[in-house]
Design an enzyme around this catalytic site. Structure first.
Site, PDB file in Angstrom:
ATOM      1  N   LYS A 184       0.967  -1.068  -0.101  1.00  0.00           N
ATOM      2  CA  LYS A 184       0.070   0.069   0.063  1.00  0.00           C
ATOM      3  C   LYS A 184       0.729   1.304   0.116  1.00  0.00           C
ATOM      4  O   LYS A 184       2.059   1.206   0.542  1.00  0.00           O
ATOM      5  CB  LYS A 184      -1.020  -0.087   1.249  1.00  0.00           C
ATOM      6  CG  LYS A 184      -1.875  -0.997   1.413  1.00  0.00           C
ATOM      7  CD  LYS A 184      -2.766  -1.019   2.675  1.00  0.00           C
ATOM      8  CE  LYS A 184      -3.830  -1.862   3.038  1.00  0.00           C
ATOM      9  NZ  LYS A 184      -4.876  -1.945   1.993  1.00  0.00           N
ATOM     10  N   ARG A 228      -9.992 -11.840   1.748  1.00  0.00           N
ATOM     11  CA  ARG A 228     -10.526 -13.039   1.581  1.00  0.00           C
ATOM     12  C   ARG A 228     -10.036 -14.513   1.136  1.00  0.00           C
ATOM     13  O   ARG A 228     -10.819 -15.417   1.356  1.00  0.00           O
ATOM     14  CB  ARG A 228     -11.185 -12.606  -0.176  1.00  0.00           C
ATOM     15  CG  ARG A 228      -9.893 -12.521  -1.162  1.00  0.00           C
ATOM     16  CD  ARG A 228     -10.354 -11.556  -2.325  1.00  0.00           C
ATOM     17  NE  ARG A 228     -10.600 -10.278  -1.873  1.00  0.00           N
ATOM     18  CZ  ARG A 228     -10.944  -9.469  -2.610  1.00  0.00           C
ATOM     19  NH1 ARG A 228     -11.095  -9.724  -4.331  1.00  0.00           N
ATOM     20  NH2 ARG A 228     -10.990  -8.055  -2.518  1.00  0.00           N
TER      21      ARG A 228
END
Length: 378
Positions: A158, A232
């Site tokens: 990020k 996920r």
């Protein structure tokens, strides 16, 4: 109305200040309230007040967990805090904690792939509540939470500005624990299982690389094209594990996608489900508690996007669009045994809800705890 008034009064008093030096030796003053009403007997008032107090205490537990800095809440510490709270406050709840060796034995290779760059072992916390009056008709509801204690994005790193606030990435697990806790204290008639998958997503020489292919607990393989789509992955293995417990319903919650904020803003949580009746019940619970929840679709085209050229599935969609929905489509692949399932993406509502007077202007909100507790009680 009385419950809403007491909730607002109690929740608005919340303050997170254990890290402020000027508060180290300062006792927090409790708020006081005086009410006169002819509409409730003393015993009725006390019953309502007790239920509200237990609900608000649980919401504040969620807020505290979300607000705790990542250097004080790695996966091992997180599991220990949950275990300690259960031991102190939830006598009806059984606790099982899986360490790295046990997670490996369960073949949770996606979970371990996310944990590979971490300095700390992963933890899977498995809590079970059984009501005192359990019968053959007692419904079994399972909760599955994403507990990423800090998310760097892994090798799909990020940018610096986006990394600040990633201590909130365990908000799904904290929200579900708060709802579970409140439902247990307020004596839900349902059997409830709560499964919380905990790790950070760090960068090291051992961290999983983009383009890797990993076999999930279900046996299906996943091409990991973006290591920042890690929530996920741990949920996929946790959902498969939970399906083997054969609950009637599974609800998972996660701060899963930035796309959820693009679609619904900071004020609304997203709901996806494989069962329209379950969706309606959850939407009804959100309306009953005045929390904003909106259903998004999972269609065959989204499912198709999540299929890989070289593996069974890929962990990101084919383009920029419908990121929340394609993430839901990915999770749906790991629901088996025809179990009713719903997914909450709470990326927007987990923290900083200044439009709500009963929430802190900054930090963990506890939003969706009341919706989920309402569902678990009714």
């Amino acid at each position: 109305m009385l419950s809403a008034f007491l909730e607002g009064f109690t929740l608005a008093q919340y303050e997170f200040s254990p890290y402020k030096s000027q508060n180290a030796n300062k006792k927090k003053k409790a708020g006081s309230l005086s009410l006169k009403t002819k509409h409730f007997s003393k015993s009725e008032f006390q019953k309502i007040a007790k239920a509200v107090a237990q609900r608000c205490e649980s919401i504040n537990v969620t807020r505290d967990l979300v607000n705790t800095p990542p250097n004080d809440l790695n996966s091992v510490q997180y599991a220990q805090r949950i275990q300690a709270d259960v031991k102190k406050n939830l006598s009806q709840v059984k606790v099982k904690i899986l360490n790295k060796a046990a997670i490996k034995k369960e073949n949770m290779n996606l979970f371990l792939a996310v944990n590979a760059g971490s300095a700390f072992e992963p933890r899977l916390v498995h809590l079970t509540y059984t009501p005192k009056k359990k019968t053959a008709k007692t419904q079994h509801i399972a909760l599955v939470g994403k507990g990423i204690t800090f998310d760097t994005g892994g090798y799909s790193l990020k940018p610096a500005a986006a990394m600040v606030g990633m201590k909130f990435d365990m908000g799904g697990s904290a929200t579900l624990y708060g709802a579970f806790r409140a439902a247990v204290l307020n004596q839900s008639p349902h059997k409830i299982t709560c499964v919380l998958a905990m790790t950070d997503n760090a960068v090291s020489s051992n961290a999983i690389m983009p383009d890797s292919v990993v076999k999930s607990r279900s046996g299906k393989t996943v091409e990991i094209l973006n290591t920042d789509a890690e929530g996920r992955l741990i949920l996929a293995d946790a959902l498969d594990y939970t399906c083997d417990l054969k609950p009637d319903v599974i609800i998972d919650a996660a701060t899963l996608t930035g796309a959820c904020l693009v679609a619904l803003g900071k004020e609304v949580a997203a709901l996806m489900s494989n069962d329209s009746q379950l969706s309606q019940e959850l939407l009804g619970s959100s309306q009953a508690t005045d929390e904003y929840l909106w259903e998004l679709p999972i269609i065959d085209e989204f499912r198709e996007q999540m299929k890989s050229d070289i593996a069974d599935y890929r962990n990101i969609g084919a383009g920029r669009f419908a990121g929340t929905c394609t993430a839901g489509a990915f999770l749906e692949f790991f629901i088996k045994n025809d179990i009713k399932w719903a997914h909450f993406d709470i990326a927007g509502v987990c923290d900083s809800q200044p439009h709500l007077d009963y929430c802190p202007k900054k930090g963990g909100s506890g939003v969706m705890v009341r919706t989920l507790e309402e569902f678990l009680l009714n």
